[in-house]
Structure formats: C-alpha cells, structure tokens
Design a protein around this motif. Structure first.
Motif, PDB file in Angstrom:
ATOM      1  N   LYS A 253       2.874   7.715  -6.361  1.00  0.00           N
ATOM      2  CA  LYS A 253       2.134   8.919  -6.765  1.00  0.00           C
ATOM      3  C   LYS A 253       2.917  10.203  -6.474  1.00  0.00           C
ATOM      4  O   LYS A 253       2.567  11.269  -6.975  1.00  0.00           O
ATOM      5  CB  LYS A 253       0.782   8.965  -6.055  1.00  0.00           C
ATOM      6  N   GLN A 254       3.960  10.082  -5.677  1.00  0.00           N
ATOM      7  CA  GLN A 254       4.797  11.235  -5.330  1.00  0.00           C
ATOM      8  C   GLN A 254       5.896  11.363  -6.382  1.00  0.00           C
ATOM      9  O   GLN A 254       7.051  11.028  -6.150  1.00  0.00           O
ATOM     10  CB  GLN A 254       5.374  11.074  -3.923  1.00  0.00           C
ATOM     11  N   THR A 255       5.540  11.867  -7.529  1.00  0.00           N
ATOM     12  CA  THR A 255       6.445  11.869  -8.679  1.00  0.00           C
ATOM     13  C   THR A 255       7.586  12.883  -8.558  1.00  0.00           C
ATOM     14  O   THR A 255       8.567  12.774  -9.292  1.00  0.00           O
ATOM     15  CB  THR A 255       5.658  12.129  -9.973  1.00  0.00           C
TER      16      THR A 255
ATOM     17  N   VAL B 266       0.840  -1.208   0.000  1.00  0.00           N
ATOM     18  CA  VAL B 266       0.000   0.000   0.000  1.00  0.00           C
ATOM     19  C   VAL B 266       0.869   1.249   0.000  1.00  0.00           C
ATOM     20  O   VAL B 266       0.625   2.188  -0.766  1.00  0.00           O
ATOM     21  CB  VAL B 266      -0.963  -0.009   1.210  1.00  0.00           C
ATOM     22  N   LEU B 267       1.888   1.264   0.857  1.00  0.00           N
ATOM     23  CA  LEU B 267       2.779   2.430   0.910  1.00  0.00           C
ATOM     24  C   LEU B 267       3.501   2.637  -0.416  1.00  0.00           C
ATOM     25  O   LEU B 267       3.618   3.776  -0.888  1.00  0.00           O
ATOM     26  CB  LEU B 267       3.780   2.279   2.048  1.00  0.00           C
ATOM     27  N   ASP B 268       3.967   1.561  -1.042  1.00  0.00           N
ATOM     28  CA  ASP B 268       4.635   1.685  -2.340  1.00  0.00           C
ATOM     29  C   ASP B 268       3.708   2.267  -3.395  1.00  0.00           C
ATOM     30  O   ASP B 268       4.121   3.093  -4.219  1.00  0.00           O
ATOM     31  CB  ASP B 268       5.183   0.336  -2.802  1.00  0.00           C
ATOM     32  N   GLU B 269       2.444   1.862  -3.389  1.00  0.00           N
ATOM     33  CA  GLU B 269       1.466   2.415  -4.338  1.00  0.00           C
ATOM     34  C   GLU B 269       1.280   3.909  -4.114  1.00  0.00           C
ATOM     35  O   GLU B 269       1.211   4.686  -5.067  1.00  0.00           O
ATOM     36  CB  GLU B 269       0.133   1.681  -4.211  1.00  0.00           C
ATOM     37  N   GLU B 270       1.200   4.315  -2.862  1.00  0.00           N
ATOM     38  CA  GLU B 270       1.013   5.736  -2.558  1.00  0.00           C
ATOM     39  C   GLU B 270       2.287   6.531  -2.826  1.00  0.00           C
ATOM     40  O   GLU B 270       2.226   7.659  -3.322  1.00  0.00           O
ATOM     41  CB  GLU B 270       0.539   5.917  -1.113  1.00  0.00           C
TER      42      GLU B 270
END
Length: 146
Positions: free
Chosen positions: A20-22, A13-17
């Motif tokens: 998003k922090q490009t 979950v943390l990796d997915e979020e």
C-alpha cells in the motif's frame, strides 16, 4: 502514538501493508540481528557489510554520515542524522535520477527488540513526504521508533 492492535512480524501481513506504500521504491525490514524479515524491489540480498551500517548507524553521528549507506551495491550519502531517523540520497537531484533513502529504528511491540526499517524513494518523492509515512507505518504495524 497511533493506536493499533495490528502489530505483527508476519511477513505476509507486512507485505500486504507495504504494498500500500506506493511511493516507497525499495524496502528492507531487518530484525534485531540484521536478518531480513521482508523486503521489496531489492536487486540482490544486502551484504553483511551493508546491513552492519544500518544496525550501527545510530551509535554515533559520524558512523552514519561518514560512510553513508549502501544498499544492494548502491551508495547513498547520509545528509540527516535525527535519531531514530537517518536519511540521505544518491544521484543528481537536478537530473531527476536521484533516489532517497530513509532509515528508522523501531522497538517492536511484538518482542520488545529493535527492528530496522529502510525505505528508498525516487525523486520527485522527497524525504519530507516519506519520513512521516515511515513513522506512521512503524507506529501502526511495528512499534515505537526509538
């Protein structure tokens, strides 16, 4: 504080979020013992000496500013000490090769223990942009910066 029910320490979950922090280049999230929960774009595993600097940087301004930070062999000068935040940079900003670093300590809403979030960013992205993003991310997914 950002209201959320998404507090988690689940790596997937943390990796997915974090994906998003490009504007964040390298990311390291440590648990209260300094063990990595997740990371991104690290050339190698951080050494125990590098991790120790993060774990203890809020104890005293001189512990942060004096030695600075090291991440995967790269040295960063610490320029700002504003608990729960510490940040700085490496490289010449005028040549477009600089990289900033920001650290935030967070009290986990999952287990009530400290987490340590480290983010780097490449110029022209600057701390004035990344630090608020870090705080928002921490409050939404990890807990309260302390």
């Amino acid at each position: 504080m950002v209201e959320s029910s998404a507090y988690t320490l689940d790596k997937k979950v943390l990796d997915e979020e974090l994906a998003k922090q490009t504007e964040w280049h390298r990311v390291l999230l440590l648990n209260h013992e300094g063990k990595p929960i997740t990371s991104r774009n690290l050339a190698s595993e951080p050494s125990s000496e590098e991790i120790a600097l993060f774990l203890h940087c809020l104890e005293d301004r001189d512990k942060a500013v004096g030695p600075g930070f090291n991440l995967c062999g790269d040295h960063f000068d610490v320029l700002r000490f504003h608990p729960p935040l510490v940040y700085g940079r490496r490289g010449p900003p005028n040549e477009g090769e600089g990289e900033g670093i920001a650290y935030c300590r967070v009290k986990s809403q999952v287990n009530n223990k400290h987490l340590h979030l480290v983010v780097t960013y490449i110029l022209p992205i600057i701390s004035a942009r990344v630090v608020p993003q870090m705080l928002e991310f921490a409050k939404k997914f990890l807990g309260e910066p302390t």
